[in-house]
Motif scaffolding. Structure first.
Motif, PDB file in Angstrom:
ATOM      1  N   ARG A  69     -29.952 107.390   8.190  1.00 44.05           N
ATOM      2  CA  ARG A  69     -30.307 108.415   8.830  1.00 44.05           C
ATOM      3  C   ARG A  69     -31.684 109.187   8.750  1.00 44.05           C
ATOM      4  NH1 ARG A  69     -24.701 110.666   8.411  1.00 44.05           N
ATOM      5  NH2 ARG A  69     -23.464 109.024   9.594  1.00 44.05           N
TER       6      ARG A  69
ATOM      7  N   GLN B 147     -34.809 107.271   9.858  1.00 45.45           N
ATOM      8  CA  GLN B 147     -35.146 107.652  11.278  1.00 45.45           C
ATOM      9  C   GLN B 147     -35.929 108.902  11.210  1.00 45.45           C
ATOM     10  OE1 GLN B 147     -34.546 105.341  13.572  1.00 45.45           O
ATOM     11  NE2 GLN B 147     -35.867 106.642  14.969  1.00 45.45           N
TER      12      GLN B 147
ATOM     13  N   ARG C 195     -26.007 106.891  14.875  1.00 49.15           N
ATOM     14  CA  ARG C 195     -26.140 105.607  14.335  1.00 49.15           C
ATOM     15  C   ARG C 195     -27.619 105.267  14.782  1.00 49.15           C
ATOM     16  NH1 ARG C 195     -21.773 102.230  12.898  1.00 49.15           N
ATOM     17  NH2 ARG C 195     -23.548 100.674  12.827  1.00 49.15           N
ATOM     18  N   PRO C 196     -28.589 105.690  14.075  1.00 50.56           N
ATOM     19  CA  PRO C 196     -29.986 105.187  14.453  1.00 50.56           C
ATOM     20  C   PRO C 196     -30.111 103.620  14.468  1.00 50.56           C
ATOM     21  CG  PRO C 196     -30.007 106.069  12.196  1.00 50.56           C
ATOM     22  CD  PRO C 196     -28.499 106.333  12.811  1.00 50.56           C
ATOM     23  N   ASP C 197     -29.262 102.948  13.893  1.00 46.79           N
ATOM     24  CA  ASP C 197     -29.425 101.493  13.787  1.00 46.79           C
ATOM     25  C   ASP C 197     -28.957 100.607  14.988  1.00 46.79           C
ATOM     26  OD1 ASP C 197     -26.260 100.256  12.582  1.00 46.79           O
ATOM     27  OD2 ASP C 197     -26.836 102.171  12.912  1.00 46.79           O
ATOM     28  N   ILE C 198     -28.488 101.328  15.956  1.00 43.69           N
ATOM     29  CA  ILE C 198     -28.067 100.658  17.171  1.00 43.69           C
ATOM     30  C   ILE C 198     -29.147 101.225  18.493  1.00 43.69           C
ATOM     31  CG2 ILE C 198     -25.669 100.653  16.565  1.00 43.69           C
ATOM     32  CD1 ILE C 198     -24.972 102.664  18.481  1.00 43.69           C
ATOM     33  N   LEU C 199     -30.159 101.447  18.240  1.00 46.52           N
ATOM     34  CA  LEU C 199     -31.286 101.688  19.263  1.00 46.52           C
ATOM     35  C   LEU C 199     -31.747 100.509  19.399  1.00 46.52           C
ATOM     36  CD1 LEU C 199     -32.656 104.834  17.873  1.00 46.52           C
ATOM     37  CD2 LEU C 199     -31.091 104.824  19.580  1.00 46.52           C
ATOM     38  N   GLY C 200     -32.706 100.413  20.685  1.00 47.55           N
ATOM     39  CA  GLY C 200     -33.460  99.265  20.821  1.00 47.55           C
ATOM     40  C   GLY C 200     -32.697  97.927  21.838  1.00 47.55           C
TER      41      GLY C 200
ATOM     42  N   THR D  14     -22.293  98.112  23.148  1.00 48.21           N
ATOM     43  CA  THR D  14     -23.146  97.665  21.901  1.00 48.21           C
ATOM     44  C   THR D  14     -22.338  97.134  20.619  1.00 48.21           C
ATOM     45  OG1 THR D  14     -24.823  99.168  22.353  1.00 48.21           O
ATOM     46  CG2 THR D  14     -24.867  98.602  20.233  1.00 48.21           C
TER      47      THR D  14
ATOM     48  N   VAL E 157     -22.221  95.486  16.773  1.00 48.84           N
ATOM     49  CA  VAL E 157     -23.018  95.364  15.614  1.00 48.84           C
ATOM     50  C   VAL E 157     -22.792  94.202  14.509  1.00 48.84           C
ATOM     51  CG1 VAL E 157     -24.062  96.481  13.299  1.00 48.84           C
ATOM     52  CG2 VAL E 157     -24.035  97.717  15.373  1.00 48.84           C
TER      53      VAL E 157
ATOM     54  N   PRO F   1     -28.523  94.740  16.919  1.00 49.96           N
ATOM     55  CA  PRO F   1     -27.192  95.016  17.651  1.00 49.96           C
ATOM     56  C   PRO F   1     -27.019  93.941  19.011  1.00 49.96           C
ATOM     57  CG  PRO F   1     -28.087  97.042  17.403  1.00 49.96           C
ATOM     58  CD  PRO F   1     -29.197  95.851  16.980  1.00 49.96           C
TER      59      PRO F   1
ATOM     60  N   ILE G  36     -26.059  93.643  22.510  1.00 52.45           N
ATOM     61  CA  ILE G  36     -25.861  94.684  23.665  1.00 52.45           C
ATOM     62  C   ILE G  36     -25.436  93.711  24.875  1.00 52.45           C
ATOM     63  CG2 ILE G  36     -27.034  96.007  25.439  1.00 52.45           C
ATOM     64  CD1 ILE G  36     -28.878  96.810  23.345  1.00 52.45           C
TER      65      ILE G  36
END
Lengths: 496, 96, 504
Positions: free
Chosen positions: A389, A392, B53-58, C94, C96, C295, C297
């Motif tokens: 976090r 980011q 959860r910044p890791d699931i952007l994009g 989504t 992971v 991830p 999607i």
């Protein structure tokens, strides 16, 4: 003719000469072979050098059509954490001693397709973990400017080789500053592309979300040329951006006289970069150069990146966590070093532990240990999850700063090169060296270091440009403009 | 925050790395120093949303077609192995 | 406290066990690892075909060599979506990929790429024949490990299997009997085969089941200590292992002993579970999102596309069969368990004459055909008896060329020789005899030769009718039309009776 051969020749000039006149090829290649032979042992830059292999590549290329190849006959040296098929790739570790990969990295394939001659493999910190190239299992690399000093790390071999004129261009890798900091210590240009612009397929992983391969060269034009060749989407790398290959070299070359300045560019000076810890000569040099940038037409603004102070801890949590998983495959079963071979009496667990304990150096073990710790149950939420976090937050901080400026400027390192043995007793102070470079990797930004001064000890000082994500060309152009205006990089070479 | 010797041993075991007495002490101390950095991180990030959860952007992960690519010739593969038997990798007996 | 002996059928409880079991409740959860039959592995282009020599289906990626990177197989994703749709699971927009870290020779990278806190599908379930609904917790993607082969003093590692795509399907701990567990697994297997996403072979390892089981008092609110049973390689063994384990745990509880949380293996020869040899340490897998992958999607468009092309599921097919073919749901269920059997049935129905009802076809297929098919392990891809053959045989029956009994003989001959039924009938002279004069003569002869039994029959022993029929069948080698035999036999016996009456 000896006078036309010089270690100051740029890669693009070498390619042009060889393509124009095939009689130039052999003398050119032999010139660089001689130079490598003469200096590689003194500086301990090389882990692999095979003259026969070089000649074979040259002969093969001669028999093909090479007139259109941008790097035809250009000697390129490769950091030894990049896989080269059938050629030892050791990551400067005992655990990969004599390991010959059965495949080449995508960047190597692209270099070869462009006509480059893979001249050899370069020493580095073991598994790219270090800031001084003192963590190699094969001995430290020495700084060509003063052999009592470190060249920086982890791409110390690459920086020293280019600095000493053993090749015009080299590949390094950068996870927390490993291209930029040694470039700064050795007085050359080191460029870390935006994350995802260069394929990582075949780069032996340290920290997957931070690693990038990048050019180490004597100037921006060569960095641009090398980028054109190695960049572009790779379907074998899921983190590779969808973009095609750029044509930055041409764009820079075609810039008109009137365009070679920084007019219309706003450059941010990060106040946190000039806080406590910076060496006074480095500080003074940077202040002068910021003035110079202003003279070249740039508007200078002050910016603040408040979350920067968390970058070291955030980086070391994430990097060591990823590294501990990436290095789990070194178990002596399918390749590489195995302890207790032919003994037969030891158990599987003993074999694993002995192999990894004997095969890895101290710094690598330390980082694996730390990474295992921060991921282990009971600690993961406190460390790893929070670090992702915070990462980011740091990224968002940069993006906010970029709304007001085109790129950022600051020192690459708080000091110039330090003496061998000076810092390697205390890992924590070594980690603090990375303070100016680390946040860039966390945010996936493009950044480069270019030589901009010499201190009273005669050691190079580097200036860092940090660009917006994907806006790599902006900082390459900035470096090009600076070079054209000052000629600094031409007039300052180590005396070997 | 002090790190217990038992913890150091447990972590080293997970990572399959042997540490002698000196190294255990050294690693405990060095880890502690580094983690003191991290502790600052802990308090800094306490204000961040625990569900973020910044890791699931994009964009979605890259995919490839289900088309066979010829495997590596086995002689090449097995030539890398420190110990082998025929085309299989050989290891000390695994006790289940 | 009697424990079932090894080798006995442990699913039938002795009268001792039933009252005991009613005091306790077994809580069972099942984890199935289902190999997908894509052409290539989950993260590299190596072929997935079974049976190659060690390490012949490997590349730097699935070998975990330094510097390699994974790229996701698009077909595997589509297969996963098919299953989620089929069981009514909710597809997560989504999900992971995570690294699950541990050291083992069959795990080349020292970690398995799997999905941990964000799987691609949650919920859904399968209904059983008695109405019980087995709810699923989740379904996720992961890569298979290689194989360790044990020698005397060394072990060998074959990584052909490493990287093959798996779906891990986890039920809620809502199963309470071995029978429900068995039926759930059979239905799940049937579904994956209907969807054509997996071969579902327990013995080849493309469908693996682990059982989590605990026992608690019927009135207890707290769950008992859970044990895990692994390496079960047949449906029968799964049910037996569960049954054994339930009783083992009950025994321990009644003895006041504690149940140790452990991993067990089932020994089919001894008929019991036993703990694995090594002492288990608490596993610390240090899961974290795999930084080499982004991830996954899954878009609504993709789901729609897969939905449109989704194969008919066993339950829907069974309902359809029952309705359109007027057969019982039970029969329909059996026919549709295997997709290929269902297709075979439909083909035969299409090819028989109108007089043969689908019910008759169903009867034949579920008895004679299925028996041979299972015993001889037939492969639908290389049919021993084609749908055409089957239809021809039934048509010969419809036309009255052969009787039902003869048809069975012909069927057996078809199995042995793979010849056409009409060829067999002709060759062996099996055409049914319907000439009433021949039949009449034969029956008369038999009655004449068995006058004693005739007398007994006429004085009331009606069961002897069957004896006469039997004798007639022997003489005729089954070729007489049975209806005519019956009719004429009755006639002749009546005549005899009339004669007797008249004589009185």
């Amino acid at each position: 003719m000896e006078t036309s051969l010089s270690s100051s020749l740029k890669a693009w000039q070498i390619a042009e000469k060889c393509k124009r006149d095939h009689n130039q090829i052999d003398p050119m290649i032999n010139f660089f072979i001689d130079r490598n032979v003469r200096y590689k042992d003194v500086l301990n830059t090389h882990l692999y050098f095979d003259v026969q292999d070089i000649y074979q590549q040259v002969e093969k290329l001669k028999s093909q059509a090479y007139e259109h190849l941008p790097l035809a006959f250009v000697p390129v040296l490769i950091k030894d954490n990049i896989c080269t098929e059938n050629i030892p790739t050791t990551c400067a570790s005992k655990i990969l001693e004599d390991y010959r990969p059965p495949y080449s990295a995508t960047v190597i394939e692209r270099l070869k397709q462009a006509g480059a001659i893979i001249f050899g493999k370069l020493n580095c910190d073991e598994f790219a973990m270090g800031s001084s190239n003192e963590n190699s299992a094969y001995g430290p690399v020495l700084n060509p400017w003063d052999k009592e000093y470190v060249p920086g790390g982890s791409s110390g071999g690459s920086a020293a080789a280019v600095s000493a004129g053993l090749c015009p261009i080299a590949l390094g890798s950068d996870t927390g500053g490993s291209i930029r900091q040694p470039a700064s210590y050795c007085g050359i240009l080191g460029y870390k592309p935006s994350y995802g612009l260069v394929s990582r397929f075949g780069l032996i992983a340290f920290a997957s979300s931070l690693d990038q391969i990048g050019p180490m060269t004597t100037d921006a034009l060569d960095a641009a040329l090398l980028s054109d060749v190695i960049m572009g989407h790779d379907p074998k790398d899921s983190t590779s951006l969808k973009s095609g290959s750029p044509s930055w070299f041409q764009t820079l070359k075609e810039l008109k006289e009137s365009e070679i300045n920084l007019k219309g560019t706003t450059i941010g000076v990060v106040s946190e970069f000039f806080a406590a810890g910076i060496d006074s000569e480095v500080n003074a040099c940077l202040q002068e150069n910021i003035k110079k940038l202003s003279e070249l037409g740039a508007t200078i603004k002050n910016v603040s990146l408040k979350s920067l102070k968390n970058s070291i801890s955030t980086y070391y949590v994430i990097a060591t966590a990823e590294a501990s998983a990436n290095l789990a495959r070194y178990d002596g079963i399918r390749f590489g070093f195995r302890a207790d071979s032919h003994e037969g009496k030891k158990s599987l667990k003993e074999m694993y532990a002995n192999t990894r304990t004997q095969g890895f150096g101290d710094e690598v073990k330390r980082r694996i240990f730390l990474g295992t710790y921060v991921l282990s149950s009971g600690y993961k939420d406190a460390y790893y999850t929070k670090a992702t976090r915070m990462r980011q937050v740091i990224k968002d901080d940069f993006l906010a700063a970029f709304s007001a400026v085109d790129f950022l400027v600051g020192p690459t390192a708080p000091t110039t090169a330090f003496k061998l043995g000076e810092k390697n007793k205390d890992p924590v102070s070594m980690y603090l060296n990375d303070i100016y470079t680390i946040a860039v990797n966390l945010a996936g930004l493009p950044a480069l270091s270019l030589p901009c001064g010499i201190n009273s000890l005669g050691l190079p000082i580097g200036m860092q440009f940090i660009g917006k994500p994907g806006d790599d060309f902006q900082i390459l152009k900035g470096a090009y403009v600076y070079e054209q205006a000052t000629g600094w990089h031409e007039h300052h070479k180590p005396k070997l | 925050m002090a790190i217990e010797v038992e913890e150091v041993k447990r972590i080293a075991k997970l990572a399959h790395i042997k540490l002698n007495e000196d190294e255990i002490t050294k690693f405990a101390k060095q880890t502690q120093q580094i983690l003191e950095f991290f502790d600052e991180l802990k308090t800094q990030s306490d204000s961040l949303d625990k569900n973020w959860r910044p890791d699931i952007l994009g964009k979605s992960t890259l995919e490839r077609e289900d088309i066979v690519i010829p495997p590596t010739p086995v002689e090449k593969t097995i030539s890398l192995a420190p110990e082998k038997s025929g085309s299989a990798f050989q290891v000390p007996k695994i006790i289940e | 406290m009697s424990r079932p002996q090894g080798g006995m059928n442990t699913t039938n409880l002795s009268s001792n066990e039933q009252p005991r079991q009613s005091q306790f409740k077994a809580v069972i959860g099942l984890e199935v690892h289902c190999q997908l039959n894509t052409e290539t592995k989950l993260f590299c282009g190596c072929p997935t075909q079974f049976g190659e020599l060690p390490n012949h289906n490997t590349c730097p990626i699935c070998l975990g060599l330094p510097g390699v990177l994974p790229v996701l197989n698009t077909k595997a994703v589509d297969f996963g979506i098919r299953l989620a749709l089929a069981v009514g699971a909710r597809l997560q927009p989504t999900s992971v990929f995570a690294r699950k870290q541990y050291f083992y020779p069959d795990l080349p990278k020292g970690y398995q790429i799997t999905q941990y806190d964000l799987p691609y599908a949650v919920g859904g379930g399968i209904s059983l024949s008695d109405g019980k609904f087995i709810a699923l917790t989740r379904i996720h993607f992961e890569e298979d490990a290689g194989k360790n082969i044990h020698g005397d003093r060394v072990s060998y590692v074959d990584l052909n299997r490493a990287g093959i795509p798996l779906l891990e399907i986890v039920t809620e701990p809502c199963i309470h009997t071995p029978e429900h567990a068995g039926e759930y697994l059979k239905r799940l297997r049937s579904i994956v085969r209907h969807l054509e996403i997996s071969d579902g072979n327990l013995d080849e390892g493309s469908f693996r089941c682990d059982v989590n089981i605990s026992v608690q008092g019927i009135h207890d609110k707290e769950l008992g200590t859970r044990c895990e049973i692994k390496n079960l390689n047949s449906f029968k063994n799964i049910e037996r292992a569960i049954q054994y384990e339930i009783l083992r745990q009950i025994d321990l509880i009644e003895d006041g002993k504690k149940i140790v949380q452990e991993t067990l293996l089932y020994d089919p020869a001894l008929g019991r579970t036993q703990a694995m040899r090594s002492k288990e340490e608490a596993k610390d897998y240090r899961y974290f999102p795999d930084p080499d992958l982004k991830p996954l999607i899954i878009s609504p468009e993709r789901i729609e596309r897969v939905k449109t092309n989704l194969a008919e599921l066993p339950e829907a097919m069974a309902n359809r069969f029952s309705e359109s073919y007027q057969i019982t749901l039970l029969d329909a269920d059996q026919l549709t368990h295997e997709k290929e059997l269902a297709l075979f049935f439909e083909e035969v129905v299409a090819k028989v004459k109108k007089e043969i009802s689908p019910k008759i076809v169903a009867n034949w297929i579920l008895s004679e055909y299925l028996r041979e098919h299972n015993e001889k392990k037939w492969d639908f891809k290389k049919p021993v008896i084609t749908a055409q053959n089957m239809a021809d045989l039934l048509n010969l029956m419809a036309e009255g060329v052969i009787s039902g009994k003869i048809a069975k003989m012909v069927f057996n001959e078809m199995v042995d020789t793979q010849a056409d039924p009409s060829v067999i009938v002709k060759k062996k002279g099996l055409v049914q005899i319907t000439d009433t004069s021949i039949i009449r003569e034969a029956i008369a002869t038999i009655l004449a030769n068995n006058s004693g039994q005739v007398g007994e029959y006429l004085s009331g022993k009606e069961k002897l009718f069957g004896f006469f029929v039997g004798e007639i069948m022997k003489v005729s080698k089954g070729k007489y039309n049975p209806a005519l035999v019956n009719q004429i036999l009755k006639e002749l016996l009546n005549d005899q009776e009339k004669t007797l009456q008249a004589q009185k």
